[in-house]
Write a protein that holds these residues in place. Structure first.
Motif, PDB file in Angstrom:
ATOM      1  N   ALA A  73       0.841  -1.198   0.000  1.00 51.98           N
ATOM      2  CA  ALA A  73       0.000   0.000   0.000  1.00 51.98           C
ATOM      3  C   ALA A  73       0.878   1.250   0.000  1.00 51.98           C
ATOM      4  O   ALA A  73       1.951   1.279   0.603  1.00 51.98           O
ATOM      5  N   SER A  74       0.382   2.267  -0.670  1.00 51.65           N
ATOM      6  CA  SER A  74       1.147   3.509  -0.800  1.00 51.65           C
ATOM      7  C   SER A  74       0.665   4.573   0.181  1.00 51.65           C
ATOM      8  O   SER A  74      -0.429   4.484   0.741  1.00 51.65           O
ATOM      9  N   ASN A  76      -0.349   7.506  -0.521  1.00 52.76           N
ATOM     10  CA  ASN A  76      -1.514   8.203  -1.046  1.00 52.76           C
ATOM     11  C   ASN A  76      -2.770   7.338  -1.116  1.00 52.76           C
ATOM     12  O   ASN A  76      -3.781   7.773  -1.655  1.00 52.76           O
ATOM     13  N   GLY A  77      -2.733   6.119  -0.595  1.00 50.62           N
ATOM     14  CA  GLY A  77      -3.940   5.317  -0.464  1.00 50.62           C
ATOM     15  C   GLY A  77      -4.219   4.305  -1.547  1.00 50.62           C
ATOM     16  O   GLY A  77      -5.353   3.843  -1.682  1.00 50.62           O
ATOM     17  N   PHE A  78      -3.225   3.928  -2.314  1.00 46.91           N
ATOM     18  CA  PHE A  78      -3.411   2.905  -3.340  1.00 46.91           C
ATOM     19  C   PHE A  78      -2.866   1.571  -2.833  1.00 46.91           C
ATOM     20  O   PHE A  78      -1.795   1.512  -2.225  1.00 46.91           O
ATOM     21  N   ASP A  79      -3.603   0.482  -3.081  1.00 52.54           N
ATOM     22  CA  ASP A  79      -3.143  -0.869  -2.737  1.00 52.54           C
ATOM     23  C   ASP A  79      -2.553  -1.466  -4.008  1.00 52.54           C
ATOM     24  O   ASP A  79      -3.271  -1.999  -4.857  1.00 52.54           O
ATOM     25  N   ALA A  92      -4.139  -1.361  -9.026  1.00 54.68           N
ATOM     26  CA  ALA A  92      -3.832  -0.394  -7.960  1.00 54.68           C
ATOM     27  C   ALA A  92      -5.078   0.372  -7.560  1.00 54.68           C
ATOM     28  O   ALA A  92      -5.203   1.567  -7.820  1.00 54.68           O
ATOM     29  N   PRO A  93      -6.023  -0.301  -6.886  1.00 53.72           N
ATOM     30  CA  PRO A  93      -7.240   0.407  -6.483  1.00 53.72           C
ATOM     31  C   PRO A  93      -6.965   1.423  -5.380  1.00 53.72           C
ATOM     32  O   PRO A  93      -6.117   1.208  -4.518  1.00 53.72           O
ATOM     33  N   PHE A  94      -7.703   2.521  -5.436  1.00 48.95           N
ATOM     34  CA  PHE A  94      -7.635   3.535  -4.378  1.00 48.95           C
ATOM     35  C   PHE A  94      -8.451   3.019  -3.210  1.00 48.95           C
ATOM     36  O   PHE A  94      -9.586   2.581  -3.372  1.00 48.95           O
ATOM     37  N   THR A  95      -7.878   3.058  -1.996  1.00 53.95           N
ATOM     38  CA  THR A  95      -8.542   2.432  -0.845  1.00 53.95           C
ATOM     39  C   THR A  95      -8.923   3.400   0.265  1.00 53.95           C
ATOM     40  O   THR A  95      -9.555   2.995   1.233  1.00 53.95           O
TER      41      THR A  95
END
Length: 96
Positions: A73-74, A76-79, A92-95
């Protein structure tokens, strides 16, 4: 192999059949370069992980999700699912 960080401290390493995945501390890591990368048995960098956003950083533990993929996970909220063969993003969905 004696790994040395490029910019900050090495936070995590994972050995795979493709090489060793290295995650450096994202704090004060240069934004123009991914803080997640793969090195071969000689310690040479094979690839830097693609990021969902150019200035993003990998901030959470690496999870192995198959023989050829990892997730991390990043900030900025991407998995981010990363393909071990080339460091490219799979999904890379935004979570957040």
């Amino acid at each position: 192999m004696n790994l040395r960080p490029r910019h900050t401290a090495i936070i995590e390493t994972i050995d795979t059949s493709f090489g060793t995945v290295v995650r450096e501390d994202y704090y004060q890591h240069p934004k123009n370069e991914s803080n997640l990368y793969l090195v071969n048995s000689s310690g040479e960098i094979v690839w830097f992980a693609e990021r969902a956003m150019d200035d993003d950083a990998y901030a959470n533990p690496i999870r192995v999700v198959g023989n050829d993929r990892i997730k991390c996970a990043s900030w900025n909220g991407f998995d981010c699912e990363i393909i071990l063969r080339d460091g490219k993003l799979g999904n890379a969905p935004f979570t957040k």
